[in-house]
Design an enzyme around this catalytic site. Structure first.
Site, PDB file in Angstrom:
ATOM      1  N   LYS A   1      14.063   7.655   1.822  1.00 48.97           N
ATOM      2  CA  LYS A   1      13.521   6.788   2.893  1.00 48.97           C
ATOM      3  C   LYS A   1      14.612   6.176   3.574  1.00 48.97           C
ATOM      4  O   LYS A   1      14.365   5.224   4.781  1.00 48.97           O
ATOM      5  CB  LYS A   1      12.614   5.777   2.421  1.00 48.97           C
ATOM      6  CG  LYS A   1      11.441   6.374   1.529  1.00 48.97           C
ATOM      7  CD  LYS A   1      10.746   7.206   2.356  1.00 48.97           C
ATOM      8  CE  LYS A   1       9.268   7.721   1.894  1.00 48.97           C
ATOM      9  NZ  LYS A   1       9.434   8.396   0.644  1.00 48.97           N
TER      10      LYS A   1
ATOM     11  N   THR B   1       0.820  -1.170   0.069  1.00 50.84           N
ATOM     12  CA  THR B   1      -0.111  -0.016  -0.161  1.00 50.84           C
ATOM     13  C   THR B   1       0.708   1.308   0.196  1.00 50.84           C
ATOM     14  O   THR B   1       1.976   1.289   0.523  1.00 50.84           O
ATOM     15  CB  THR B   1      -0.924   0.061   1.021  1.00 50.84           C
ATOM     16  OG1 THR B   1      -1.882  -1.237   1.198  1.00 50.84           O
ATOM     17  CG2 THR B   1      -1.716   1.246   1.392  1.00 50.84           C
ATOM     18  N   GLY B   2       0.358   2.284  -0.475  1.00 51.97           N
ATOM     19  CA  GLY B   2       1.134   3.585  -0.616  1.00 51.97           C
ATOM     20  C   GLY B   2       1.400   4.046  -1.964  1.00 51.97           C
ATOM     21  O   GLY B   2       1.176   3.242  -2.902  1.00 51.97           O
TER      22      GLY B   2
ATOM     23  N   GLU C   1      -0.513  -5.031   6.084  1.00 46.54           N
ATOM     24  CA  GLU C   1       0.879  -4.963   5.302  1.00 46.54           C
ATOM     25  C   GLU C   1       1.674  -6.074   6.356  1.00 46.54           C
ATOM     26  O   GLU C   1       2.538  -6.980   5.563  1.00 46.54           O
ATOM     27  CB  GLU C   1       1.609  -3.761   5.517  1.00 46.54           C
ATOM     28  CG  GLU C   1       0.915  -2.798   4.434  1.00 46.54           C
ATOM     29  CD  GLU C   1       1.580  -1.300   4.647  1.00 46.54           C
ATOM     30  OE1 GLU C   1       1.316  -0.666   3.512  1.00 46.54           O
ATOM     31  OE2 GLU C   1       2.047  -1.049   5.562  1.00 46.54           O
TER      32      GLU C   1
END
Length: 239
Positions: free
Chosen positions: A123, A28-29, A105
């Site tokens: 990140k 997700t994302g 997740e």
């Protein structure tokens, strides 16, 4: 090159690891969304895979892109999960959950033989903690749960402000599982594994955003190109 283009580059590199017949965890994302879209193009060209989405948003994206879906009730394991992260440290420990899907997740990642994390290189951090740590909680007894979280933080040598996450409309953000999220501004987490264990022991905590030992590799896209980092095996686990 824009941040979005970097994310798509990382997604494209991870897609090279997908083989015909694989059972995939779909993250997700924003970066994972690129992966699902690129996977859909491969499926349209004849690739046969089946996926387990980690959120309702990813489910909708996968269906739109023509990716066949299943659940972990129907299959017993996943070959590979591709997902993003909010922070990645040199041991490939992660902070995840900025999008609110950390519970699903983590369930999907734990059911996978391998997890590849895809991200732009912003990140990558020397130590986790600058990104607020999401802790998914039961709304009932929230005061008691927050006090237990504060105690766990103190025992693990961290501290910081906690706030219940709000949605864009100003109301409390509710996860796909019907829970709330408390975001903790910790700054620096010197012992992610110890903190993960302490948080998991709190009854009101459903899950937390520390993903310890789940990622097998990370694909980072930056101005200098793509970097692939493999997780080092702990001593005693060398082949």
């Amino acid at each position: 090159m824009t941040m979005d283009q970097l994310k798509r580059q990382a997604a494209a590199r991870a897609l090279e690891e997908v083989r015909d017949g694989m059972q995939l965890g779909l993250g997700t994302g924003s970066t994972a969304k690129h992966f699902v879209e690129l996977l859909g193009e491969r499926v349209a060209a004849g690739l046969k895979v089946i996926g387990v989405p980690t959120s309702e948003a990813t489910r909708a994206d996968a269906e739109r892109c023509g990716v066949k879906l299943t659940t972990l009730d129907e299959i017993d394991h996943l070959d590979l999960t591709i997902d993003g992260a909010d922070e990645i440290d040199p041991e490939l420990n992660l902070i995840k959950g900025g999008g609110g899907a950390l519970l699903r997740e983590k369930i999907v990642a734990a059911a996978s033989d391998r997890m590849i994390v895809i991200a732009d290189d912003s990140k990558w951090v020397p130590t986790l903690g600058k990104f607020p740590l999401p802790v998914e909680v039961i709304p009932f007894g929230l005061g008691a749960t927050r006090r237990a979280i504060e105690k766990a933080f103190a025992e693990c040598g961290v501290s910081g402000q906690m706030a219940v996450r709000k949605a864009k409309d100003g109301h409390v953000f509710v996860t796909d599982g019907g829970h709330w999220i408390v975001d903790a501004q910790l700054g620096r987490i010197s012992d992610p594994a110890g903190l993960a264990k302490a948080l998991s022991a709190i009854p009101g905590v459903v899950e937390h955003g520390l993903f310890i030992g789940l990622a097998s590799s990370a694909v980072l896209a930056g101005g200098g190109g793509i970097r692939v980092i493999e997780r080092r095996k702990p001593k005693g686990d060398q082949e």
